[in-house]
Motif scaffolding. Structure first.
Motif, short mmCIF file in Angstrom:
data_model
loop_
_atom_site.label_atom_id
_atom_site.label_comp_id
_atom_site.label_asym_id
_atom_site.label_seq_id
_atom_site.Cartn_x
_atom_site.Cartn_y
_atom_site.Cartn_z
N LEU A 39 0.86 -1.19 0.00
CA LEU A 39 0.00 0.00 0.00
C LEU A 39 0.89 1.23 0.00
CD1 LEU A 39 -2.74 1.42 0.25
CD2 LEU A 39 -2.58 1.14 2.74
N ASP A 40 0.80 2.05 -1.05
CA ASP A 40 1.58 3.29 -1.15
C ASP A 40 0.64 4.46 -0.84
OD1 ASP A 40 3.19 5.42 -1.80
OD2 ASP A 40 3.73 4.71 -3.80
N ILE A 41 0.80 5.02 0.37
CA ILE A 41 -0.12 6.06 0.87
C ILE A 41 0.42 7.44 0.49
CG2 ILE A 41 -1.18 7.03 2.96
CD1 ILE A 41 -0.42 4.20 4.25
N GLY A 46 2.71 8.63 -8.51
CA GLY A 46 2.77 7.18 -8.67
C GLY A 46 4.10 6.60 -9.14
N THR A 47 5.17 7.37 -9.09
CA THR A 47 6.45 6.86 -9.61
C THR A 47 6.89 5.59 -8.88
OG1 THR A 47 7.06 9.14 -10.08
CG2 THR A 47 8.84 7.52 -10.15
N PHE A 48 6.83 5.61 -7.54
CA PHE A 48 7.28 4.45 -6.77
C PHE A 48 6.31 3.28 -6.96
CE2 PHE A 48 8.39 2.63 -2.35
CZ PHE A 48 9.51 1.98 -2.84
N ALA A 49 5.02 3.60 -6.98
CA ALA A 49 4.01 2.55 -7.13
C ALA A 49 4.22 1.81 -8.46
CB ALA A 49 2.61 3.16 -7.06
N VAL A 50 4.47 2.55 -9.52
CA VAL A 50 4.67 1.93 -10.84
C VAL A 50 5.98 1.13 -10.86
CG1 VAL A 50 5.10 2.42 -13.29
CG2 VAL A 50 3.24 3.60 -12.09
N GLU A 51 7.02 1.71 -10.22
CA GLU A 51 8.31 0.99 -10.15
C GLU A 51 8.12 -0.36 -9.45
OE1 GLU A 51 11.70 3.32 -8.59
OE2 GLU A 51 12.24 1.55 -7.44
N LEU A 52 7.37 -0.36 -8.36
CA LEU A 52 7.16 -1.61 -7.61
C LEU A 52 6.31 -2.60 -8.42
CD1 LEU A 52 6.52 -0.21 -4.02
CD2 LEU A 52 8.60 -1.28 -4.89
N ALA A 53 5.29 -2.08 -9.08
CA ALA A 53 4.44 -2.98 -9.90
C ALA A 53 5.26 -3.58 -11.03
CB ALA A 53 3.24 -2.19 -10.44
N ASP A 54 6.14 -2.78 -11.63
CA ASP A 54 7.02 -3.30 -12.68
C ASP A 54 7.90 -4.43 -12.16
OD1 ASP A 54 6.15 -1.76 -14.76
OD2 ASP A 54 7.67 -0.20 -14.53
N ALA A 55 8.26 -4.34 -10.87
CA ALA A 55 9.14 -5.35 -10.27
C ALA A 55 8.37 -6.57 -9.79
CB ALA A 55 9.92 -4.72 -9.11
N GLY A 56 7.04 -6.57 -9.95
CA GLY A 56 6.26 -7.75 -9.62
C GLY A 56 5.41 -7.64 -8.38
N TYR A 57 5.49 -6.52 -7.66
CA TYR A 57 4.65 -6.34 -6.47
C TYR A 57 3.20 -6.06 -6.89
CZ TYR A 57 8.91 -5.99 -3.69
OH TYR A 57 10.10 -6.27 -3.09
N THR A 60 -1.27 -1.04 -4.46
CA THR A 60 -2.36 -0.06 -4.42
C THR A 60 -1.73 1.27 -4.06
OG1 THR A 60 -4.08 -1.64 -3.79
CG2 THR A 60 -4.45 0.66 -3.19
N GLY A 61 -1.97 2.29 -4.87
CA GLY A 61 -1.52 3.64 -4.58
C GLY A 61 -2.73 4.50 -4.28
N ILE A 62 -2.68 5.20 -3.15
CA ILE A 62 -3.85 6.01 -2.78
C ILE A 62 -3.41 7.43 -2.43
CG2 ILE A 62 -3.82 5.25 -0.34
CD1 ILE A 62 -6.97 5.22 -0.62
N ASP A 63 -4.21 8.40 -2.84
CA ASP A 63 -3.86 9.81 -2.59
C ASP A 63 -5.15 10.62 -2.65
OD1 ASP A 63 -0.91 11.50 -3.04
OD2 ASP A 63 -2.80 12.64 -3.10
N PRO A 64 -5.31 11.58 -1.72
CA PRO A 64 -6.54 12.39 -1.75
C PRO A 64 -6.57 13.39 -2.91
CG PRO A 64 -5.11 13.10 0.05
CD PRO A 64 -4.47 11.89 -0.55
N PHE A 97 -2.55 -5.88 3.33
CA PHE A 97 -1.27 -5.60 2.69
C PHE A 97 -0.14 -6.20 3.50
CE2 PHE A 97 -4.30 -2.33 1.55
CZ PHE A 97 -4.19 -2.30 0.17
N ASP A 98 0.94 -6.52 2.80
CA ASP A 98 2.12 -7.10 3.45
C ASP A 98 3.12 -6.02 3.84
OD1 ASP A 98 1.19 -9.82 2.99
OD2 ASP A 98 1.51 -9.33 0.88
N ALA A 99 2.90 -4.78 3.38
CA ALA A 99 3.71 -3.62 3.80
C ALA A 99 3.00 -2.36 3.32
CB ALA A 99 5.12 -3.67 3.20
N ALA A 100 3.24 -1.26 4.04
CA ALA A 100 2.72 0.04 3.61
C ALA A 100 3.88 1.04 3.62
CB ALA A 100 1.60 0.51 4.53
N VAL A 101 3.86 1.98 2.69
CA VAL A 101 4.87 3.04 2.65
C VAL A 101 4.17 4.38 2.46
CG1 VAL A 101 6.77 1.62 1.73
CG2 VAL A 101 5.20 2.75 0.14
N MET A 102 4.83 5.42 2.93
CA MET A 102 4.33 6.79 2.71
C MET A 102 5.58 7.62 2.43
SD MET A 102 1.75 8.92 5.13
CE MET A 102 0.62 10.13 4.42
N THR A 103 5.87 7.91 1.17
CA THR A 103 7.15 8.49 0.78
C THR A 103 7.02 10.00 0.49
OG1 THR A 103 6.83 8.12 -1.59
CG2 THR A 103 7.78 6.29 -0.32
N GLY A 104 8.16 10.62 0.23
CA GLY A 104 8.17 12.01 -0.21
C GLY A 104 7.71 12.99 0.86
#
Ligand SMILES: C[S@@+](CC[C@H](N)C(=O)[O-])C[C@H]1O[C@@H](n2cnc3c(N)ncnc32)[C@H](O)[C@@H]1O
Length: 247
Positions: A39-41, A46-57, A60-64, A97-104
């Motif tokens: 879960l990318d909060i 979506g740069t990180f979310a797309v990078e992770l999906a490309d790597a096989g993860y 879900t990317g969520i943003d208000p 989810f198996d992990a959540a991140v909140m970057t930037g």
């Protein structure tokens, strides 16, 4: 919500302005092995979310901010990410989810204790077992905002259309944990294309620990920079790994 996440023209510049992303490498190295649901909060563009999906993860990317999610959806590879406009509380209770991140430094957009506890609780409810929630906030002890002055602006950024973009910051007020500042975008040393006003919150590690406890979480790890050094009072960042208490 800050203007620069709503203004289409400024959203379009986000990836060009935010290029040096050591944070992505740091977090990626600490994610569980595949298969893994992330879960990318506050996923923004979506740069990180797309990078992770490309790597096989499975991501879900969520943003208000609808404009940020629209920019994310326009990215190549975004079709592999579940991109949602909203808050974590909008995700069904049956999602996990198996992990959540909140970057930037998105965490610093949360200005009130109740907002943070609410986020922590909603993340905790959707994490499996000993899964981690990673995020970072700038360390208030080193007063990073003292460097946010127009005379310390970085060099102009070359845009794809040949123009040069200058981004400058100027702090208006520092009131306890809250720093209010402007961000101004200027093209070719002349034409101002936008100026936004933002307020960010700077919490200490003990304050984060206390809020995490209110939500049934605890600070498992605190790092101080993107090389993974342990946090101390002189660190630029407070990089936090939360886990559910009792796990
Ligand atoms: C600096 S951007 C970071 C975007 C992205 N995570 C990155 O690393 O590039 C901050 C993001 O936080 C989002 N945001 C603001 N308030 C939020 C909230 N209450 N919950 C989650 N995200 C929020 C903004 O819409 C914006 O996309």
């Amino acid at each position: 919500m800050d203007e620069h996440y709503k203004d289409q023209a400024l959203v379009a510049l986000y990836d060009t302005v935010n290029t040096s992303r050591d944070d992505f490498d740091f977090y990626r190295a600490r994610l569980p092995n595949l298969p893994c649901r992330i879960l990318d909060i506050g996923c923004g563009t979506g740069t990180f979310a797309v990078e992770l999906a490309d790597a096989g993860y499975t991501v879900t990317g969520i943003d208000p901010a609808a404009a940020m999610i629209a920019a994310a959806r326009a990215k190549s590879g975004a079709d592999k990410v579940n991109l949602v406009v909203g808050e974590v509380s909008d995700l069904g209770h049956d999602t996990s989810f198996d992990a959540a991140v909140m970057t930037g430094h998105a965490f610093q957009c949360l200005l009130h204790d109740d907002q943070i506890v609410d986020l922590f609780q909603n993340v905790a409810q959707r994490l499996t077992g000993r899964a981690s929630f990673w995020f970072e906030t700038r360390n208030p002890s080193v007063k990073p905002w003292t460097r946010w002055t127009p005379d310390r602006a970085g060099p102009p950024i070359a845009l794809a259309d040949g123009h040069r973009l200058q981004v400058t910051h100027d702090v208006q007020a520092v009131e306890g944990e809250y720093v209010t500042f402007s961000e101004t975008y200027t093209i070719n040393e002349g034409q101002e294309m936008g100026s936004t006003q933002s307020c960010l919150r700077f919490l200490t590690l003990p304050a984060i620990k206390a809020l995490a406890e209110r939500a049934g979480l605890f600070v498992h790890t605190a790092r101080g920079d993107w090389t993974g050094e342990a946090f101390d009072e002189s660190s630029p960042e407070i990089i936090v790994e939360l886990k559910r208490s009792g796990t």
